[in-house]
Design a protein around this motif. Structure first.
Motif, PDB file in Angstrom:
ATOM      1  N   LEU A 164       0.832  -1.203   0.000  1.00  0.00           N
ATOM      2  CA  LEU A 164       0.000   0.000   0.000  1.00  0.00           C
ATOM      3  C   LEU A 164       0.860   1.244   0.000  1.00  0.00           C
ATOM      4  CD1 LEU A 164      -2.832  -0.631   2.622  1.00  0.00           C
ATOM      5  CD2 LEU A 164      -3.079  -0.028   0.222  1.00  0.00           C
ATOM      6  N   ILE A 165       1.824   1.251   0.906  1.00  0.00           N
ATOM      7  CA  ILE A 165       2.647   2.450   1.057  1.00  0.00           C
ATOM      8  C   ILE A 165       3.576   2.602  -0.151  1.00  0.00           C
ATOM      9  CG2 ILE A 165       4.275   3.618   2.550  1.00  0.00           C
ATOM     10  CD1 ILE A 165       2.953   1.915   4.851  1.00  0.00           C
ATOM     11  N   LYS A 166       4.063   1.464  -0.674  1.00  0.00           N
ATOM     12  CA  LYS A 166       4.922   1.542  -1.857  1.00  0.00           C
ATOM     13  C   LYS A 166       4.173   2.142  -3.042  1.00  0.00           C
ATOM     14  CE  LYS A 166       8.460  -1.185  -3.092  1.00  0.00           C
ATOM     15  NZ  LYS A 166       9.406  -2.294  -3.259  1.00  0.00           N
ATOM     16  N   LEU A 167       2.862   1.865  -3.102  1.00  0.00           N
ATOM     17  CA  LEU A 167       2.090   2.257  -4.276  1.00  0.00           C
ATOM     18  C   LEU A 167       1.621   3.704  -4.243  1.00  0.00           C
ATOM     19  CD1 LEU A 167      -0.033  -0.942  -4.778  1.00  0.00           C
ATOM     20  CD2 LEU A 167       1.539   0.041  -6.434  1.00  0.00           C
ATOM     21  N   THR A 168       1.603   4.305  -3.065  1.00  0.00           N
ATOM     22  CA  THR A 168       1.034   5.655  -2.966  1.00  0.00           C
ATOM     23  C   THR A 168       1.754   6.624  -3.902  1.00  0.00           C
ATOM     24  OG1 THR A 168       2.373   5.919  -1.006  1.00  0.00           O
ATOM     25  CG2 THR A 168       0.024   5.547  -0.666  1.00  0.00           C
ATOM     26  N   ASP A 169       3.012   6.345  -4.173  1.00  0.00           N
ATOM     27  CA  ASP A 169       3.788   7.182  -5.087  1.00  0.00           C
ATOM     28  C   ASP A 169       3.294   7.084  -6.524  1.00  0.00           C
ATOM     29  OD1 ASP A 169       5.638   8.795  -4.052  1.00  0.00           O
ATOM     30  OD2 ASP A 169       7.342   7.769  -4.971  1.00  0.00           O
ATOM     31  N   LEU A 170       2.878   5.868  -6.871  1.00  0.00           N
ATOM     32  CA  LEU A 170       2.606   5.554  -8.265  1.00  0.00           C
ATOM     33  C   LEU A 170       1.152   5.817  -8.639  1.00  0.00           C
ATOM     34  CD1 LEU A 170       4.196   4.084 -10.607  1.00  0.00           C
ATOM     35  CD2 LEU A 170       3.015   2.007  -9.879  1.00  0.00           C
ATOM     36  N   ALA A 171       0.262   5.636  -7.714  1.00  0.00           N
ATOM     37  CA  ALA A 171      -1.160   5.688  -8.056  1.00  0.00           C
ATOM     38  C   ALA A 171      -1.993   5.999  -6.822  1.00  0.00           C
ATOM     39  CB  ALA A 171      -1.602   4.333  -8.625  1.00  0.00           C
ATOM     40  N   ARG A 172      -3.308   6.241  -7.062  1.00  0.00           N
ATOM     41  CA  ARG A 172      -4.216   6.381  -5.930  1.00  0.00           C
ATOM     42  C   ARG A 172      -4.608   4.990  -5.452  1.00  0.00           C
ATOM     43  NH1 ARG A 172      -9.154   9.324  -7.135  1.00  0.00           N
ATOM     44  NH2 ARG A 172      -9.883   7.953  -5.477  1.00  0.00           N
ATOM     45  N   VAL A 173      -4.520   4.778  -4.163  1.00  0.00           N
ATOM     46  CA  VAL A 173      -4.704   3.437  -3.623  1.00  0.00           C
ATOM     47  C   VAL A 173      -5.881   3.399  -2.664  1.00  0.00           C
ATOM     48  CG1 VAL A 173      -3.513   1.519  -2.546  1.00  0.00           C
ATOM     49  CG2 VAL A 173      -2.201   3.323  -3.630  1.00  0.00           C
ATOM     50  N   GLU A 174      -6.683   2.335  -2.776  1.00  0.00           N
ATOM     51  CA  GLU A 174      -7.760   2.153  -1.810  1.00  0.00           C
ATOM     52  C   GLU A 174      -7.725   0.734  -1.251  1.00  0.00           C
ATOM     53  OE1 GLU A 174     -11.643   3.313  -3.439  1.00  0.00           O
ATOM     54  OE2 GLU A 174     -10.543   5.114  -4.058  1.00  0.00           O
ATOM     55  N   ILE A 175      -8.009   0.632   0.036  1.00  0.00           N
ATOM     56  CA  ILE A 175      -8.020  -0.689   0.677  1.00  0.00           C
ATOM     57  C   ILE A 175      -9.372  -1.337   0.447  1.00  0.00           C
ATOM     58  CG2 ILE A 175      -7.817  -1.902   2.868  1.00  0.00           C
ATOM     59  CD1 ILE A 175      -6.109   0.389   3.866  1.00  0.00           C
ATOM     60  N   GLY A 176      -9.345  -2.605   0.021  1.00  0.00           N
ATOM     61  CA  GLY A 176     -10.592  -3.314  -0.237  1.00  0.00           C
ATOM     62  C   GLY A 176     -11.034  -4.145   0.955  1.00  0.00           C
ATOM     63  N   PRO A 177     -12.238  -4.713   0.889  1.00  0.00           N
ATOM     64  CA  PRO A 177     -12.774  -5.485   2.017  1.00  0.00           C
ATOM     65  C   PRO A 177     -11.940  -6.714   2.367  1.00  0.00           C
ATOM     66  CG  PRO A 177     -14.147  -5.727   0.066  1.00  0.00           C
ATOM     67  CD  PRO A 177     -13.186  -4.624  -0.223  1.00  0.00           C
ATOM     68  N   ALA A 178     -11.339  -7.355   1.361  1.00  0.00           N
ATOM     69  CA  ALA A 178     -10.595  -8.585   1.636  1.00  0.00           C
ATOM     70  C   ALA A 178      -9.422  -8.334   2.572  1.00  0.00           C
ATOM     71  CB  ALA A 178     -10.105  -9.209   0.338  1.00  0.00           C
ATOM     72  N   PHE A 179      -8.852  -7.129   2.494  1.00  0.00           N
ATOM     73  CA  PHE A 179      -7.732  -6.818   3.380  1.00  0.00           C
ATOM     74  C   PHE A 179      -8.176  -6.893   4.840  1.00  0.00           C
ATOM     75  CE2 PHE A 179      -5.293  -3.715   5.876  1.00  0.00           C
ATOM     76  CZ  PHE A 179      -4.013  -4.211   5.682  1.00  0.00           C
ATOM     77  N   TRP A 180      -9.313  -6.238   5.136  1.00  0.00           N
ATOM     78  CA  TRP A 180      -9.799  -6.240   6.520  1.00  0.00           C
ATOM     79  C   TRP A 180     -10.213  -7.633   6.954  1.00  0.00           C
ATOM     80  CZ3 TRP A 180      -7.870  -2.398   8.713  1.00  0.00           C
ATOM     81  CH2 TRP A 180      -7.747  -1.165   8.055  1.00  0.00           C
ATOM     82  N   MET A 181     -10.754  -8.429   6.021  1.00  0.00           N
ATOM     83  CA  MET A 181     -11.133  -9.796   6.376  1.00  0.00           C
ATOM     84  C   MET A 181      -9.889 -10.613   6.741  1.00  0.00           C
ATOM     85  SD  MET A 181     -13.888 -10.172   3.373  1.00  0.00           S
ATOM     86  CE  MET A 181     -15.081 -11.412   3.732  1.00  0.00           C
ATOM     87  N   PHE A 182      -8.813 -10.389   5.993  1.00  0.00           N
ATOM     88  CA  PHE A 182      -7.587 -11.117   6.310  1.00  0.00           C
ATOM     89  C   PHE A 182      -6.994 -10.661   7.644  1.00  0.00           C
ATOM     90  CE2 PHE A 182      -4.857 -14.111   3.864  1.00  0.00           C
ATOM     91  CZ  PHE A 182      -5.882 -14.705   3.157  1.00  0.00           C
ATOM     92  N   VAL A 183      -7.127  -9.362   7.939  1.00  0.00           N
ATOM     93  CA  VAL A 183      -6.671  -8.874   9.244  1.00  0.00           C
ATOM     94  C   VAL A 183      -7.431  -9.604  10.354  1.00  0.00           C
ATOM     95  CG1 VAL A 183      -6.614  -6.876  10.795  1.00  0.00           C
ATOM     96  CG2 VAL A 183      -5.936  -6.609   8.400  1.00  0.00           C
ATOM     97  N   ALA A 184      -8.757  -9.743  10.162  1.00  0.00           N
ATOM     98  CA  ALA A 184      -9.572 -10.451  11.154  1.00  0.00           C
ATOM     99  C   ALA A 184      -9.107 -11.904  11.291  1.00  0.00           C
ATOM    100  CB  ALA A 184     -11.045 -10.393  10.763  1.00  0.00           C
ATOM    101  N   VAL A 185      -8.807 -12.537  10.157  1.00  0.00           N
ATOM    102  CA  VAL A 185      -8.335 -13.925  10.190  1.00  0.00           C
ATOM    103  C   VAL A 185      -7.053 -14.034  11.012  1.00  0.00           C
ATOM    104  CG1 VAL A 185      -7.324 -15.764   8.791  1.00  0.00           C
ATOM    105  CG2 VAL A 185      -9.407 -14.619   8.031  1.00  0.00           C
ATOM    106  N   VAL A 186      -6.152 -13.077  10.824  1.00  0.00           N
ATOM    107  CA  VAL A 186      -4.890 -13.119  11.556  1.00  0.00           C
ATOM    108  C   VAL A 186      -5.129 -13.017  13.061  1.00  0.00           C
ATOM    109  CG1 VAL A 186      -2.754 -11.849  11.990  1.00  0.00           C
ATOM    110  CG2 VAL A 186      -3.504 -12.266   9.650  1.00  0.00           C
ATOM    111  N   VAL A 187      -6.045 -12.129  13.457  1.00  0.00           N
ATOM    112  CA  VAL A 187      -6.360 -11.983  14.881  1.00  0.00           C
ATOM    113  C   VAL A 187      -6.967 -13.281  15.414  1.00  0.00           C
ATOM    114  CG1 VAL A 187      -7.784 -10.747  16.562  1.00  0.00           C
ATOM    115  CG2 VAL A 187      -6.677  -9.494  14.694  1.00  0.00           C
ATOM    116  N   LEU A 188      -7.921 -13.861  14.665  1.00  0.00           N
ATOM    117  CA  LEU A 188      -8.559 -15.110  15.102  1.00  0.00           C
ATOM    118  C   LEU A 188      -7.540 -16.233  15.236  1.00  0.00           C
ATOM    119  CD1 LEU A 188     -11.834 -15.069  12.962  1.00  0.00           C
ATOM    120  CD2 LEU A 188     -11.654 -14.833  15.437  1.00  0.00           C
TER     121      LEU A 188
END
Ligand SMILES: [Zn+2]
Ligand SMILES: [Zn+2]
Lengths: 207, 207
Positions: A164-188
């Motif tokens: 995400l941070i690497k890309l901010t230079d190159l383009a406009r970046v948005e976080i999608g739902p799958a990212f947050w779902m994977f974060v939840a998986v990691v916590v679980l």
């Protein structure tokens, strides 16, 4: 453990990391025990452990499968846009000379985490219900434990954050739902890891 | 002084922590193969270690990824990529990439070599500290995969026609192999060998 040769091997436990020998219940008396010299967790007995593990494993499995087909990052630049799903990321090397790498990435971030979750549910469900273990449960649990270091969902999440941070230079970046779902998986999975006691599971499987 | 399973003429199962008489070859509870000490441990450690180093060299010489934008094409090796990030002011990310892809892999090669040599010849560090090093290596080794995942994410995401595209380089493959080989090398080290030295040292103490 000063007393000598005890025929009752059931009551002994050896630290898997340093071979130190203890009698169950003598170390620390309570429901948790760590090896005295290398501090490896020997056992953590919790009555509700099985239920917590199955619930978190089931929730994680659902989240992983749902997350597969949703975008985790979306980018825009000069009127072009693109959204990538986890399957896209795993197949990034597909069709080129780096094909093998695609297979490895699929295994590390999708196949192995998912397999481990399914095997965990398979092994523990009958134990929680106080039934006899299902056939092949021992082999399932052994495989699942052996695959533990190779299941890299949490590393993938950090990789997403770095990208995400690497890309901010190159383009406009948005976080999608799958990212947050994977974060939840990691916590679980972290919760599951904390509660899971290998020794207790084997004890229960051996009944 | 700690009593080990081996001292009592027993062999411990590293999977389920049960102990058996020394002549057992397989654990009756979990079916795991039993060995009081893995006699081939060091051979396996060094074999994977060498494979890891061999794969790590091209990983640093060849590009991890190629970035094409409208007027510009650049090929980035691991270090060039990190320096580029730092030049753009993203010092935090540059540090993460440098730590995950350079510091950790190199540190791991040194740490594993030190531990393997210490097992054979002894070392100034006490076993307790050697074991902590072993745990750190085991825990942290997997995280080097971050860079491979970042490449996968970038390559699947940045496919914006002429505006920008990123394709993977051969170094992504050799770097992934290097991480896998070093993980196998660390896993091959039988940590009980680290502790065996303390027994021979401790015999001087009054028990
Ligand atoms: Zn121990
Ligand atoms: Zn066993």
């Amino acid at each position: 453990m000063k007393d000598t040769a005890d025929p009752d091997l059931d009551t002994l436990i050896a630290c898997p990391k340093c071979d130190a020998l203890y009698r169950v219940g003598v170390v620390n008396k309570g429901d948790r025990a760590r090896c005295e010299r290398c501090h490896t967790r020997l056992y953590t007995r919790r009555r509700d452990a099985g239920l917590v593990i199955i619930t978190t494993a089931f929730a994680s499995a659902v989240l992983v499968i749902a997350a597969l087909f949703l975008p985790f990052i979306e980018i825009r630049r000069l009127g072009f846009s693109n959204a990538a799903t986890i399957v896209d990321a795993a197949l990034a090397f597909y069709g080129g000379p780096l094909f093998g790498l695609s297979l490895a990435v699929i295994a590390l971030i999708i196949a192995l985490p998912l397999t481990r979750l399914v095997l965990t549910i398979y092994t523990l469900t009958p134990l929680v219900l106080d039934r006899k273990p299902w056939p092949g449960a021992k082999r399932a649990f052994r495989f699942s434990e052996a695959m533990r270091p190779w299941s890299m969902a949490e590393i993938f999440v950090v990789g997403c954050a770095v990208s995400l941070i690497k890309l901010t230079d190159l383009a406009r970046v948005e976080i999608g739902p799958a990212f947050w779902m994977f974060v939840a998986v990691v916590v679980l999975m972290a919760v599951q890891n904390m509660v899971m006691c290998r020794w207790s599971v084997w004890k229960a499987l051996d009944r | 002084m700690t009593v080990t399973a081996r001292d009592k003429g027993l062999v411990a199962c590293r999977e389920c922590a049960r102990v058996w008489p020394a002549d057992h070859t397989h654990c009756e509870v979990c079916g795991n193969a039993l060995q009081s000490r893995d006699t081939q441990s060091l051979q396996k450690v060094w074999a994977w270690w060498i494979a890891g180093i061999i794969a790590y060299i091209p990983a640093n010489l060849y590009p991890m990824l190629t970035t094409r934008t409208l007027f510009h094409t650049s090929e980035d090796t691991i270090i060039a990529g990190a320096l580029d990030l730092a030049a753009h002011g993203a010092f935090g990310i540059a540090a993460i990439i440098l730590i995950a892809s350079v510091v950790i892999p190199l540190g791991k090669f040194f740490a594993i070599a030190y531990l393997a040599l210490a097992v054979r010849r002894g070392a100034r560090w006490p076993p307790g500290r050697q074991y902590i090093l072993y745990e750190v290596v085991e825990y942290i080794g997997r995280w080097s995969m971050i860079d491979v995942f970042v490449v996968a994410i970038l390559c699947s995401l940045v496919q914006l026609n002429v505006a920008a595209s990123i394709t993977p380089g051969i170094a992504a493959l050799t770097f992934a192999l290097s991480v896998i080989f070093t993980m196998l090398s660390a896993q091959s080290l039988d940590p009980r060998l680290i502790w065996d030295r303390i027994e021979t040292q401790d015999t001087k103490d009054p028990a």
